[in-house]
Design an enzyme around this catalytic site. Sequence first.
Site, short mmCIF file in Angstrom:
data_model
loop_
_atom_site.label_atom_id
_atom_site.label_comp_id
_atom_site.label_asym_id
_atom_site.label_seq_id
_atom_site.Cartn_x
_atom_site.Cartn_y
_atom_site.Cartn_z
CE LYS A 34 -2.72 1.60 3.60
NZ LYS A 34 -2.02 2.84 3.65
CG ASP A 61 -4.83 4.37 1.29
OD1 ASP A 61 -5.77 4.86 0.92
OD2 ASP A 61 -4.22 4.25 2.36
CE LYS A 63 -7.95 6.53 3.55
NZ LYS A 63 -6.91 6.28 3.77
CG ASP A 66 -11.11 17.87 -6.88
OD1 ASP A 66 -11.85 18.35 -7.24
OD2 ASP A 66 -10.15 17.54 -6.13
CB THR A 125 -11.60 3.79 11.28
OG1 THR A 125 -10.44 4.29 11.00
CG2 THR A 125 -12.60 2.89 10.63
NE ARG A 215 0.82 2.11 13.18
CZ ARG A 215 0.08 3.00 14.14
NH1 ARG A 215 0.55 3.88 14.54
NH2 ARG A 215 -1.61 2.83 13.77
O1 C5P Z 1 -2.29 1.48 12.06
P1 C5P Z 1 -1.68 0.40 11.02
O2 C5P Z 1 -0.43 0.72 11.17
O3 C5P Z 1 -1.52 -1.05 11.24
O4 C5P Z 1 -2.02 1.53 9.69
C1 C5P Z 1 -1.65 0.41 8.57
C2 C5P Z 1 -2.58 1.56 7.60
O5 C5P Z 1 -3.62 1.44 6.97
C3 C5P Z 1 -2.46 2.57 7.54
O6 C5P Z 1 -1.67 3.87 6.51
C4 C5P Z 1 -3.04 3.54 7.69
O7 C5P Z 1 -3.27 5.04 7.16
C5 C5P Z 1 -4.06 2.52 7.27
N1 C5P Z 1 -5.62 3.19 7.63
C6 C5P Z 1 -6.49 2.78 8.23
N2 C5P Z 1 -7.93 2.84 8.65
C7 C5P Z 1 -8.12 3.12 7.76
C8 C5P Z 1 -7.94 3.65 6.48
C9 C5P Z 1 -6.97 3.44 6.05
O8 C5P Z 1 -5.21 3.19 9.20
N3 C5P Z 1 -9.62 3.54 7.84
#
Ligand code: C5P
Length: 241
Positions: A34, A61, A63, A66, A125, A215
Amino acid sequence: MSQKEKIILALDVEHFEEAQRIVMEFKDHVGMFKVGKQLFTHCGPKIVDFINMKNSRVFLDLKYHDIPNTVSKALIEAAKLGVDMVNIHALGGFSMMREAKINLVNTIKKLNLPRPKVIAVTVLTSIDDSELERMGIDVPVSVLTRNLTLLAKEAGLDGVVAAGSDIEMIRGLCGKDFIIVTPGVRIDDKQGDQRRVITPFEAIKKGASYIVLGRTIMENENPKAKLEELWRELENGNINQ
Ligand code: C5P
């Protein structure tokens, strides 16, 4: 689809060199990478070219949100870059989603390019009912998510990004071929700043097509071993869609 292909690794880093290193290290362990706003804003299309050159796949990603004409053109550029999947905001409206999809399909036919899958972001979220109320939107997040999902489907989009808590509702509403990409996935109980979290196994079992790992994997002591453990867990769980 193999279990590995269902895993999308978020390249949430700033520099091209670091992203290259992660791609080289994990390309045989995940199905897609991603590329988000930070990395793309910093280093541009060369990261997409690099991932494609290594025969891996890209979920862009960015998003897009527009007017229809602008989103249409951005999607066409994403197709020219050779990304596998790209997302747009459903809050951009039905006509934006519909027009963007139609223009994309017509243009890639002319250019003889593969069509990226286009999925919608429904409600972020980070937004809850009280945020919606402050915006003057007098429906709960759950209702807005459902409405936007149905609009995305009607507009011909391939799927949505959805929190773990919404997977079953969306699978039930939109059928087995609709793509559901689920972020907010945690392999352990460290929740971080994610509000609506789910484990990879639960997400796939409930019907997610793909899970986004960030992460939770990259901060693990042995990310590759964790990913291998995860494939086994998914395979043993006999989850097939
Ligand atoms: O928190 P974490 O490290 O798992 O996030 C992984 C990816 O998912 C990040 O790039 C975050 O921006 C994306 N993401 C998210 N929640 C969403 C949409 C995208 O955590 N609703």
